[in-house]
Design a protein around this motif. Structure first.
Motif, PDB file in Angstrom:
ATOM      1  N   TRP A   1       1.293  14.110  -6.887  1.00  0.00           N
ATOM      2  CA  TRP A   1       1.220  13.269  -8.084  1.00  0.00           C
ATOM      3  C   TRP A   1       1.775  11.873  -7.821  1.00  0.00           C
ATOM      4  O   TRP A   1       1.264  10.887  -8.342  1.00  0.00           O
ATOM      5  CB  TRP A   1       1.950  13.928  -9.255  1.00  0.00           C
ATOM      6  N   TYR A   2       2.810  11.816  -6.992  1.00  0.00           N
ATOM      7  CA  TYR A   2       3.390  10.505  -6.683  1.00  0.00           C
ATOM      8  C   TYR A   2       2.438   9.706  -5.801  1.00  0.00           C
ATOM      9  O   TYR A   2       2.196   8.517  -6.033  1.00  0.00           O
ATOM     10  CB  TYR A   2       4.751  10.695  -6.006  1.00  0.00           C
ATOM     11  N   LEU A   3       1.862  10.385  -4.825  1.00  0.00           N
ATOM     12  CA  LEU A   3       0.871   9.723  -3.973  1.00  0.00           C
ATOM     13  C   LEU A   3      -0.353   9.280  -4.778  1.00  0.00           C
ATOM     14  O   LEU A   3      -0.892   8.198  -4.558  1.00  0.00           O
ATOM     15  CB  LEU A   3       0.438  10.671  -2.851  1.00  0.00           C
ATOM     16  N   ASN A   4      -0.761  10.120  -5.719  1.00  0.00           N
ATOM     17  CA  ASN A   4      -1.954   9.800  -6.509  1.00  0.00           C
ATOM     18  C   ASN A   4      -1.808   8.527  -7.342  1.00  0.00           C
ATOM     19  O   ASN A   4      -2.811   7.902  -7.690  1.00  0.00           O
ATOM     20  CB  ASN A   4      -2.318  10.957  -7.433  1.00  0.00           C
ATOM     21  N   LEU A   5      -0.571   8.157  -7.678  1.00  0.00           N
ATOM     22  CA  LEU A   5      -0.384   6.890  -8.397  1.00  0.00           C
ATOM     23  C   LEU A   5      -0.976   5.743  -7.587  1.00  0.00           C
ATOM     24  O   LEU A   5      -1.370   4.719  -8.147  1.00  0.00           O
ATOM     25  CB  LEU A   5       1.100   6.610  -8.646  1.00  0.00           C
ATOM     26  N   ARG A   6      -1.035   5.926  -6.267  1.00  0.00           N
ATOM     27  CA  ARG A   6      -1.586   4.888  -5.376  1.00  0.00           C
ATOM     28  C   ARG A   6      -3.094   5.015  -5.224  1.00  0.00           C
ATOM     29  O   ARG A   6      -3.724   4.185  -4.562  1.00  0.00           O
ATOM     30  CB  ARG A   6      -0.920   4.986  -4.001  1.00  0.00           C
ATOM     31  N   ARG A   7      -3.670   6.050  -5.827  1.00  0.00           N
ATOM     32  CA  ARG A   7      -5.124   6.196  -5.798  1.00  0.00           C
ATOM     33  C   ARG A   7      -5.756   5.772  -7.121  1.00  0.00           C
ATOM     34  O   ARG A   7      -6.894   5.317  -7.157  1.00  0.00           O
ATOM     35  CB  ARG A   7      -5.522   7.651  -5.509  1.00  0.00           C
ATOM     36  N   TYR A   8      -5.028   5.923  -8.197  1.00  0.00           N
ATOM     37  CA  TYR A   8      -5.586   5.716  -9.532  1.00  0.00           C
ATOM     38  C   TYR A   8      -5.093   4.408 -10.142  1.00  0.00           C
ATOM     39  O   TYR A   8      -4.166   4.389 -10.940  1.00  0.00           O
ATOM     40  CB  TYR A   8      -5.209   6.886 -10.444  1.00  0.00           C
ATOM     41  N   GLY A   9      -5.699   3.311  -9.752  1.00  0.00           N
ATOM     42  CA  GLY A   9      -5.330   2.023 -10.340  1.00  0.00           C
ATOM     43  C   GLY A   9      -3.969   1.531  -9.884  1.00  0.00           C
ATOM     44  O   GLY A   9      -3.150   1.099 -10.683  1.00  0.00           O
ATOM     45  N   THR A  10      -3.734   1.597  -8.580  1.00  0.00           N
ATOM     46  CA  THR A  10      -2.436   1.180  -8.049  1.00  0.00           C
ATOM     47  C   THR A  10      -2.201  -0.307  -8.258  1.00  0.00           C
ATOM     48  O   THR A  10      -3.149  -1.080  -8.451  1.00  0.00           O
ATOM     49  CB  THR A  10      -2.338   1.512  -6.545  1.00  0.00           C
ATOM     50  N   CYS A  11      -0.969  -0.713  -8.247  1.00  0.00           N
ATOM     51  CA  CYS A  11      -0.649  -2.137  -8.373  1.00  0.00           C
ATOM     52  C   CYS A  11       0.751  -2.399  -7.845  1.00  0.00           C
ATOM     53  O   CYS A  11       1.557  -1.481  -7.689  1.00  0.00           O
ATOM     54  CB  CYS A  11      -0.746  -2.575  -9.838  1.00  0.00           C
ATOM     55  N   VAL A  12       1.016  -3.672  -7.583  1.00  0.00           N
ATOM     56  CA  VAL A  12       2.356  -4.098  -7.179  1.00  0.00           C
ATOM     57  C   VAL A  12       3.343  -3.652  -8.245  1.00  0.00           C
ATOM     58  O   VAL A  12       3.109  -3.864  -9.426  1.00  0.00           O
ATOM     59  CB  VAL A  12       2.392  -5.644  -7.061  1.00  0.00           C
ATOM     60  N   HIS A  13       4.417  -2.989  -7.843  1.00  0.00           N
ATOM     61  CA  HIS A  13       5.453  -2.678  -8.824  1.00  0.00           C
ATOM     62  C   HIS A  13       6.808  -2.520  -8.155  1.00  0.00           C
ATOM     63  O   HIS A  13       6.892  -2.277  -6.956  1.00  0.00           O
ATOM     64  CB  HIS A  13       5.087  -1.471  -9.683  1.00  0.00           C
ATOM     65  N   SER A  14       7.841  -2.666  -8.954  1.00  0.00           N
ATOM     66  CA  SER A  14       9.204  -2.708  -8.426  1.00  0.00           C
ATOM     67  C   SER A  14      10.160  -2.057  -9.406  1.00  0.00           C
ATOM     68  O   SER A  14       9.839  -1.900 -10.590  1.00  0.00           O
ATOM     69  CB  SER A  14       9.649  -4.161  -8.211  1.00  0.00           C
ATOM     70  N   GLY A  15      11.320  -1.717  -8.911  1.00  0.00           N
ATOM     71  CA  GLY A  15      12.326  -1.144  -9.784  1.00  0.00           C
ATOM     72  C   GLY A  15      13.675  -1.131  -9.101  1.00  0.00           C
ATOM     73  O   GLY A  15      13.782  -1.374  -7.897  1.00  0.00           O
ATOM     74  N   PHE A  16      14.691  -0.884  -9.884  1.00  0.00           N
ATOM     75  CA  PHE A  16      16.029  -0.770  -9.287  1.00  0.00           C
ATOM     76  C   PHE A  16      16.810   0.322  -9.986  1.00  0.00           C
ATOM     77  O   PHE A  16      16.417   0.822 -11.045  1.00  0.00           O
ATOM     78  CB  PHE A  16      16.776  -2.107  -9.343  1.00  0.00           C
TER      79      PHE A  16
END
Lengths: 454, 454
Positions: free
Chosen positions: B407-422
Motif C-alpha cells: 500500500w505504501y509503494l502503491n502511493l507511488r503508482r497512483y498519482g504520485t507527487c512531490v511530498h514532504s513531512g517531518f
C-alpha cells in the motif's frame, strides 16, 4: 494556490491566472475539448477544469487517467454550467504522477466493504473526504471548547499496569520473546510486571483534576473484546473531562453545552460535507443536528424512566426493569417521547462502576447517561465518590485490588472534594455527526478482531 | 468563582464579595489572624487568604492543614503586602476535605526523584503546575497552527501489524493467555497475526496526505528500547505533518513557522509559568525563547557542516565524518557558531530512513534535521521518495518486506507527487520550552524500562 483558497475568494479571482496542483477525480474528454473534475482535498468542493484543442499536448491530455496528479495553469472563469459557479480554463496541463487503468478507486459506486479493503485509497473518495474532514473539525471543536473554558489537556498514559476501571478486556503489552520463552516470568518483561493497554484514562485524569480543577483527556483507548458489531472497535479515541467542585447537575450543564458546541461548529464549518452525507447517508441529517442545538435536554431518573416504559403502550422485546440497564428499543422510545436528547440519572449501583457517588438511598449512584435521537447512548458520566470510607467499602465489596489502587483512594484522603466527569467515545459522536452507521467507516485504519491491516 | 477569573478581572472585583473553592498550599496561622496560600490550579497564581479572630471557628481555622480543600467566602481587597496585588479577606471558611499531617507534598523543597514517586500528587506542586499547563497550551498551539493552515488532523493507528519504518524496537500486543499457552500461534491471537504498538504514524499519514494535501498526526508512539536516559521514554507523543506538492525548502519554511508559532503562543499565555521556570530551572529561559522567535534559521548541508567542524579549532571527542551522524558536541558548536537554530540538509543516505528522497548524487537524501540551542535535535524531516522504482530499489537493498508494504509503494503508482513531512517528539519540545532536563518530568505518568506506575 489550493482549492480552498480559490473557493473562498473566487469572486476576486475571476479572470485571474491561477496555478493548482491536485488529482483527476473524473475525466470526460471530447473530440475538441474536455472536462476534468479536479480535487486537491483542501476543500470538499472540486474544481472543473476545461481545456480545448488549442492546448499543446491536447492528445496526451485527453488520455489523462483518473487518479493522476496534475499541475494546471489557467484562467478562472465564471462557469456556464449549471452545477458550479466557476471553472478553470486551462492554459497548460502538466502530468506530475500517472495512474494506471487498474487504479481501484474509479469514479463509480463502490460498496463500503470494498472501500475498507482499500482503506489507504478511500480518503480520496467523496464519502471519506467528508467523514475525515468532519473528524478533524470535530476534534478541534473539542479542544477549543475545553481550552476556552479553562481546562488543561491531560495526556493519560496508554500503557498501564492496572486494569483499574474494569471497563473491559485489556490487551497485553510485552517485549518477552514469546516464540522462544518457555515459562513466562513478568519480572523479565519490559516493565518488570504485567502491563496492558488502557481502557480509560479517567482515574489518572482525576489525579490531575485535583490539581488543575478542570482537565480533559483526548486520546486512544483499547478494548480487547471479541465482538464484531457495527459500533465496537478495538482501538478508539475517547474524551474524558474531570471537573472538581462540580456535582451531577452542573455536569449535565457541561455535557449539554459541550455537545452543542461541537455540533454547532461542525454545522458551520462542514456545510458541504453534511449536505453530501445528508444526500447519501442519512436523510434529515442536518435538521437532526440543528434540532439538537435548539433542544433543551430532558433530565429524568432511571426509576422514572422504567415506570414510564412500563406504562407505555408498547410490546417490548426486553421488559424494562428497575434494577437493570435499558435496551436500544427503550432509548429510541425515550428520545421520541421527549423529542430530543435525554439525561438519565441515578442508576442502580450494581450495574455501574465502583467509583460512582453512592446516593443516600443506598441503592443508586449519581450517574448519568446521555441518550440522543438516532444514536442512543453518547456520553456516560457521574459524580465521583469523594468519601474515602464509602469508596473503600465499595471496593471491598467488589474484591478489588486496593493495594494497586492506593493512589486513587488517597485522592479521598488528601483534600478530597465533590467532583464529576464523563466519557464520550469519539467515534460514537462521529457516527452521530455523519450518519454513517459503521464505526469502521469513521476510523482511518480500524482495528477489530482478526483485522489489523495497513 | 475560579482564581483565573479573579486574577483576570481583579481590578473590577476589589471590595466585592467572592466565593472560591481550592486547596491550602501553605498556611501561616498567628495568634490573632492568619494567612492561607490558596490555589485552585486554574492559574499559576495563588491567592492569599487573610482571616482574623473575628471569624467564627477561628480556632478550627488556625489548625487547617496543607492540602486541605476549602470553600472561602470573603471580600477581595488591595493587598498591603509587597508580593501580591490582592488578597481575600475571609468572612467564612469551610473545610470541604481534610488532609492528614502525613501528606507527602509539604511546602518544602523536594527532589524531582521523590516527586516522581508521588506522581499522582506532584501536579499540585508549582513546578508541575507550570510544566503541565505549558504542555496543554503547547498542545493547543500545535492544533491551532495546523488547523489555521488547512491541515486535516489524522489519527494514525496505534496498534499495527507492520514494523514499517524500522524506527525502533516495538512492543508486542497480544490477547493470548501467555501463562497457559504452550506454543505460540498468532493465528489464535486477537488480530490473527503478530501485532505491536506503532513507532510512527508517518507512513499512514502519507496515505491521507495524498487525499487531503496537508495532514498532521498528534498522538502517542512507542519504543521498546531498553535505554535509561534523560531524553528517552517508552511512550511519548509525536507530531507528524505530511504535505504534498511540497519540497525540502518549503518544508523548512513550514518547520520554522510552526516552531515559532508554538513558542510565541507559550510566551504569550504562560508568562507566569515561564518566569517561575526561568528562576528555578533554566536561567535565561525566556530570552532563549524570544531569541528563537526573532532568529532566522540557518540552512546548511551535512557536507558543509562536516567541513566546518573539521576546520574548527576544537578538540572533538567524536571526530566529525562525512558519512556519519553528528554528535551532541557538534550540535552545540553549530548552534553557537550560527547563534540560533540550524537546519542541516542532505544527509548520507545510509544513516537515514528508506523512504527519504534520493538525491541525484547517489549518496545523499533530501533529509533535514533541525537543531536548536540548548536542546539539540528537535525535528527530523525529509522529502519523501515519490518515484516508485527508486523507492522499490531502496527497499530491495534493505531487504524489506515489500509485500506487507504494498500500500505504501502503491502511493507511488497512483498519482504520485512531490511530498514532504517531518516529525517532532512532543516531549523534546517540552524539555526545550520548560528548561526541565528529564523527560520523566514533562510526562504525567512516564513509562520507562521497569517503570509503569499509576
Amino acid at each position: 494556490m489550493d482549492l480552498k483558497s480559490i473557493w473562498n475568494n473566487y469572486e476576486k479571482l475571476i479572470n485571474e491566472e491561477v496555478k493548482v496542483n491536485g488529482w483527476v477525480r473524473n475525466h470526460r474528454p471530447q473530440k475538441e475539448f474536455g472536462f476534468i473534475d479536479f480535487s486537491d482535498g483542501t476543500t470538499f468542493k472540486h474544481l472543473q477544469i476545461v481545456y480545448n484543442k488549442d492546448l499543446k499536448d491536447f492528445d496526451k491530455i485527453t488520455s489523462l487517467k483518473n487518479g493522476s496528479a496534475l499541475n494546471v495553469v489557467g484562467t478562472l472563469k465564471k462557469s456556464e454550467g449549471k452545477n458550479q459557479e466557476i471553472e478553470l480554463v486551462a492554459k497548460e496541463i502538466t502530468l506530475l504522477g500517472d495512474c494506471p487503468m487498474d487504479y481501484p478507486l474509479q469514479p463509480k459506486r463502490h460498496t463500503k466493504e470494498f472501500l475498507r479493503s482499500i482503506a489507504y485509497l478511500r480518503p480520496r473518495a467523496n464519502l471519506y473526504q467528508a467523514i475525515f474532514r468532519i473528524r478533524s473539525v470535530a476534534s478541534m471543536a473539542i479542544h477549543e471548547y475545553f481550552q476556552n473554558n479553562g481546562y488543561v489537556y491531560f495526556h493519560a498514559p496508554i500503557i498501564t499496569a492496572s486494569d483499574c476501571e474494569g471497563a473491559g478486556e485489556m490487551f497485553q503489552v510485552t517485549t518477552l520473546p514469546l516464540d522462544k520463552v518457555k515459562k513466562i516470568d513478568y519480572k523479565n518483561d519490559f516493565f518488570g510486571k504485567k502491563a496492558g493497554l488502557t481502557v480509560s484514562g479517567q482515574l489518572q485524569a482525576e489525579t490531575f483534576a485535583m490539581a488543575f480543577s478542570k482537565v480533559y483527556t483526548f486520546g486512544p483507548t483499547f478494548r480487547a473484546e471479541n465482538s464484531n458489531t457495527k459500533v465496537h472497535a478495538s482501538e478508539f479515541w475517547m474524551i474524558e473531562p474531570e471537573i472538581v467542585f462540580c456535582d451531577l447537575d452542573e455536569l449535565m450543564n457541561i455535557e449539554e453545552e459541550f455537545l452543542k458546541y461541537i455540533v454547532k461548529d461542525v454545522l458551520e464549518k462542514c456545510h458541504d460535507e453534511l449536505e453530501f452525507l445528508e444526500k447519501f447517508q442519512e436523510p434529515g441529517l442536518i435538521k437532526k443536528l440543528e434540532d439538537l442545538i435548539n433542544s433543551k435536554f430532558t433530565r429524568i431518573t432511571h426509576e422514572e424512566v422504567i415506570t414510564l416504559l412500563k406504562n407505555a403502550n408498547e410490546k417490548w422485546e426486553f421488559e424494562p426493569n428497575y434494577g437493570e440497564d435499558i435496551a436500544k428499543e427503550h432509548e429510541k422510545y425515550l428520545t421520541n417521547y421527549f423529542n430530543g436528547p435525554v439525561f438519565i440519572t441515578n442508576w442502580p449501583k450494581d450495574i455501574k462502576a465502583f467509583y460512582m457517588k453512592q446516593n443516600d438511598d443506598g441503592k443508586t449512584v449519581a450517574a448519568v447517561d446521555l441518550i440522543v435521537p438516532s444514536a442512543g447512548e453518547l456520553m456516560g458520566g457521574s459524580q465521583r465518590e469523594e468519601d474515602y470510607q464509602k469508596l473503600k467499602s465499595r471496593m471491598d465489596e467488589l474484591k478489588m485490588d486496593e493495594e494497586a489502587m492506593y493512589w486513587y483512594l488517597n485522592l479521598r484522603r488528601y483534600g478530597t472534594c465533590v467532583h464529576s466527569g464523563f466519557g464520550m467515545g469519539f467515534e460514537r459522536l462521529l457516527i452521530y455527526l455523519t450518519g454513517v452507521d459503521n464505526i469502521r467507516d469513521v476510523i482511518a485504519y480500524p482495528r477489530t478482531p482478526n483485522n489489523c491491516e495497513f
